[in-house]
Scaffold this motif. Structure first.
Motif, mmCIF file in Angstrom:
data_model
loop_
_atom_site.group_PDB
_atom_site.id
_atom_site.type_symbol
_atom_site.label_atom_id
_atom_site.label_comp_id
_atom_site.label_asym_id
_atom_site.label_seq_id
_atom_site.Cartn_x
_atom_site.Cartn_y
_atom_site.Cartn_z
ATOM 1 N N VAL A 7 -63.255 7.112 -6.134
ATOM 2 C CA VAL A 7 -63.919 8.171 -7.101
ATOM 3 C C VAL A 7 -64.201 6.980 -8.211
ATOM 4 N N TYR A 62 -73.796 12.106 -14.498
ATOM 5 C CA TYR A 62 -72.922 11.425 -13.334
ATOM 6 C C TYR A 62 -72.781 13.161 -12.216
ATOM 7 N N ASP A 63 -71.374 12.548 -11.570
ATOM 8 C CA ASP A 63 -71.228 12.911 -10.053
ATOM 9 C C ASP A 63 -69.958 13.730 -10.375
ATOM 10 N N TYR A 71 -66.683 16.358 -10.357
ATOM 11 C CA TYR A 71 -66.015 16.715 -9.014
ATOM 12 C C TYR A 71 -64.693 17.854 -9.801
ATOM 13 N N SER A 122 -74.253 12.058 -0.359
ATOM 14 C CA SER A 122 -74.027 10.413 -0.755
ATOM 15 C C SER A 122 -74.451 9.886 -2.528
ATOM 16 N N SER A 123 -74.565 8.872 -3.596
ATOM 17 C CA SER A 123 -74.808 8.872 -4.354
ATOM 18 C C SER A 123 -74.341 7.360 -5.642
ATOM 19 N N TYR A 159 -71.250 16.853 -1.361
ATOM 20 C CA TYR A 159 -72.119 16.457 -2.341
ATOM 21 C C TYR A 159 -72.675 15.336 -1.764
ATOM 22 N N HIS A 216 -60.962 11.003 -1.718
ATOM 23 C CA HIS A 216 -62.410 10.188 -2.156
ATOM 24 C C HIS A 216 -62.209 8.789 -2.927
ATOM 25 N N THR A 247 -72.138 7.414 -11.156
ATOM 26 C CA THR A 247 -71.115 7.710 -11.187
ATOM 27 C C THR A 247 -70.430 8.232 -10.883
ATOM 28 N N LYS A 248 -69.058 8.489 -9.948
ATOM 29 C CA LYS A 248 -68.298 9.291 -9.542
ATOM 30 C C LYS A 248 -67.497 9.932 -10.629
ATOM 31 N N SER A 307 -72.502 17.068 -16.287
ATOM 32 C CA SER A 307 -73.037 16.296 -14.646
ATOM 33 C C SER A 307 -75.119 16.066 -14.620
#
Length: 255
Positions: free
Chosen positions: A186, A166-167, A169, A139-140, A137, A184, A143-144, A163
């Motif tokens: 989050v 938000y990003d 996973y 870089s953004s 993914y 990571h 909110t992850k 989705s």
């Protein structure tokens, strides 16, 4: 989804260098983090080395496909070696123990190495060809969110809800999710109370050890609305407890 790159390579040692350079170029273009680029190079070197060992000299071939997806990039290695058959022959229980024991191993099938860096990888056979897929993914500033839900229909539904803004996973396996979280940063963890192998409170206690997640928000979801269950769950330090079924307009508009 659009295809950025598609090319067939002979399974020979110089191909590894070519593939790494191509992937590095496209991942940089798509603003993938430097850590993910480095990890991708390490994992694909290990994977391609195994393919070459399982190929039959100059006759062995593989295809590299790079697709532009929503929020990132999908990498796929397609081959027709015996790699998949060798994996399928190994004992499933033993294989899962190796993958989940947390020990990095280079050589062999490289399963632990792959699982350590990319726990959400996919490996399957379609027709006569093996497919190895990684998703990375960009870089953004969004909110992850890590979503853990072992019921696949619910997982996909909630992932679809989130989705848009938000990003996300999404994981149906808590061990893969924990491996991802260990490496990571989050913003939010949305987790089902009763998982395949452990209860959410135990999982939360484990990830609370990660210093880089000291500010992560945690929401537990469950069909259990009993007061005692809620009190016990809240005691491990969560931000909210929500009762299933979840409705988009109630829970996901301003999450």
């Amino acid at each position: 989804m659009s295809t950025l790159f598609y090319r067939r390579f002979n399974l020979v040692w110089p191909a590894i260098h070519s593939v790494r350079e191509i992937i590095h170029h496209y991942l940089k273009q798509m603003k993938i983090s430097n850590d993910d680029i480095d990890n991708t190079g390490l994992v694909l070197t290990e994977y391609l080395s195994n393919l070459i060992r399982h190929s039959e000299g100059e006759d062995g071939v593989m295809t590299l496909v790079i697709d532009n997806i929503n929020g990132g990039v999908s990498l796929t290695i397609i081959d027709n070696t015996q790699f998949f058959e060798e994996l399928a022959k190994s004992d499933k229980t033993q294989r899962e123990e190796v993958i989940n024991d947390g020990v990095l191993r280079e050589g062999g099938m490289g399963l632990a190495l792959i699982n350590h860096y990319f726990p959400s990888y996919h490996y399957f056979k379609k027709g006569e060809q093996n497919h190895f897929c990684l998703t990375l993914y960009s870089s953004s500033d969004r909110t992850k969110v890590v979503l853990i839900e072992d019921e696949l229909a619910t997982l996909k539904l909630i992932e679809n809800y989130l989705s848009e803004a938000y990003d996300v996973y999404a994981f149906d396996c808590e061990y893969k999710a924990q491996s991802f979280l260990s490496k990571h940063e989050v913003d939010l963890l949305l987790i089902d109370l009763n998982l395949n192998q452990m209860i959410a409170t135990k999982f939360i206690e484990q990830i609370n050890r990660y210093q880089h997640l000291s500010n992560i928000g945690i929401i537990v979801m469950s069909v259990d609305s009993a007061i005692e269950t809620i009190k016990e769950t809240v005691s491990v330090g969560i931000d909210d407890y929500v009762v299933k079924p979840l409705k988009k307009r109630v829970y996901f508009v301003n999450l």
